[in-house]
Design an enzyme around this catalytic site. Sequence first.
Site, short mmCIF file in Angstrom:
data_model
loop_
_atom_site.label_atom_id
_atom_site.label_comp_id
_atom_site.label_asym_id
_atom_site.label_seq_id
_atom_site.Cartn_x
_atom_site.Cartn_y
_atom_site.Cartn_z
N GLU A 1 0.81 -1.22 0.00
CA GLU A 1 0.00 0.00 0.00
C GLU A 1 0.85 1.27 0.00
O GLU A 1 0.40 2.33 0.43
CB GLU A 1 -0.95 -0.01 1.19
CG GLU A 1 -2.04 -1.07 1.08
CD GLU A 1 -3.13 -0.85 2.10
OE1 GLU A 1 -4.22 -0.43 1.69
OE2 GLU A 1 -2.88 -1.09 3.29
N HIS B 1 -4.68 0.78 10.72
CA HIS B 1 -5.97 0.15 10.91
C HIS B 1 -6.42 0.47 12.34
O HIS B 1 -6.86 -0.42 13.08
CB HIS B 1 -5.89 -1.36 10.68
CG HIS B 1 -5.22 -1.71 9.38
ND1 HIS B 1 -4.40 -2.79 9.23
CD2 HIS B 1 -5.25 -1.09 8.17
CE1 HIS B 1 -3.94 -2.84 7.98
NE2 HIS B 1 -4.44 -1.81 7.33
N HIS C 1 -0.49 5.47 7.58
CA HIS C 1 -1.65 4.62 7.28
C HIS C 1 -1.75 3.57 8.37
O HIS C 1 -0.77 2.89 8.69
CB HIS C 1 -1.52 3.93 5.93
CG HIS C 1 -2.55 2.83 5.73
ND1 HIS C 1 -3.90 3.07 5.88
CD2 HIS C 1 -2.42 1.51 5.46
CE1 HIS C 1 -4.57 1.95 5.68
NE2 HIS C 1 -3.69 0.98 5.43
N HIS D 1 -11.43 -0.59 6.60
CA HIS D 1 -9.99 -0.79 6.46
C HIS D 1 -9.18 0.01 7.49
O HIS D 1 -8.39 -0.54 8.22
CB HIS D 1 -9.59 -0.41 5.03
CG HIS D 1 -8.17 -0.65 4.68
ND1 HIS D 1 -7.68 -0.52 3.39
CD2 HIS D 1 -7.09 -1.00 5.44
CE1 HIS D 1 -6.38 -0.79 3.38
NE2 HIS D 1 -6.00 -1.08 4.61
#
Length: 260
Positions: A93, A114, A112, A180
């Site tokens: 990603e 979760h 980024h 996500h």
Amino acid sequence: MAKKAKRAAASRKSGASAEYRAVIDDLVIGNRILYDQGVVDGYGHVSGRDPRNPERFLMSRARAPGLVEPSDIMEFGMDGEPIRDDGRPIYSERFIHSEIYLARPDVNGVVHSHSPTVVPFTVTNVPLKPIRAAFFYPEVPLFDTRDTAGWTNLLISDRKLGKALAEKLGKNSVVLLRGHGNAVVGASVRMAVYRAVYTEANAKLLLQAKMLGGPINYLAPEEAAIMEASQMTHRPGHGTDRIWELLKSEAIARTGRPKR
């Protein structure tokens, strides 16, 4: 004149090298802070724009955040590919980072994660509004991979999805990814990490407030603007400086001191 020019060039190079090393240090500690604070687990990543070349960014090889060392940091181009492919595994990603840097020249740090308390806000109709997180304004938009690519595994694993995500982020500081997690940006690695930690903290507060019931008196836009202006004014011992010092010491105590 020639000697003076050489000294000036050497000074600039030395300054750039110092900035580069500082960003690497912040990336290593930032990964460990995010793990220690429960924002990431074995997954998630943080990057920083390369201070020597704004058309590149720095990020760890694919590795659990709590284990990242300086030697893990790699250089990437704005196509999301490593500048020197040495065979080490890389995050699928990484396009979250490359496309945000392309779209946002003001951004120098991207996280980024979760983030566990944030994820429920990505799959319900309950908006993630600010109680303490002033940087949530103007809004916290929601990105859905189905709008761009139909059925997927929800990962932002190519440039098309990365670009669509960056467009949804717009001029905001946080964007949610349906089912996500989220992406958080800042003017520096430290700012992005700070915001990622407080995005999770704000989600917890909001969940608790919802459980109490009744109307919630959210942070007003005017208050948020004053708070953000204060955060953007660098004052040693205040704001992100104070938080970074504390979170860094806690992360090192629990994950160990990174190798030099």
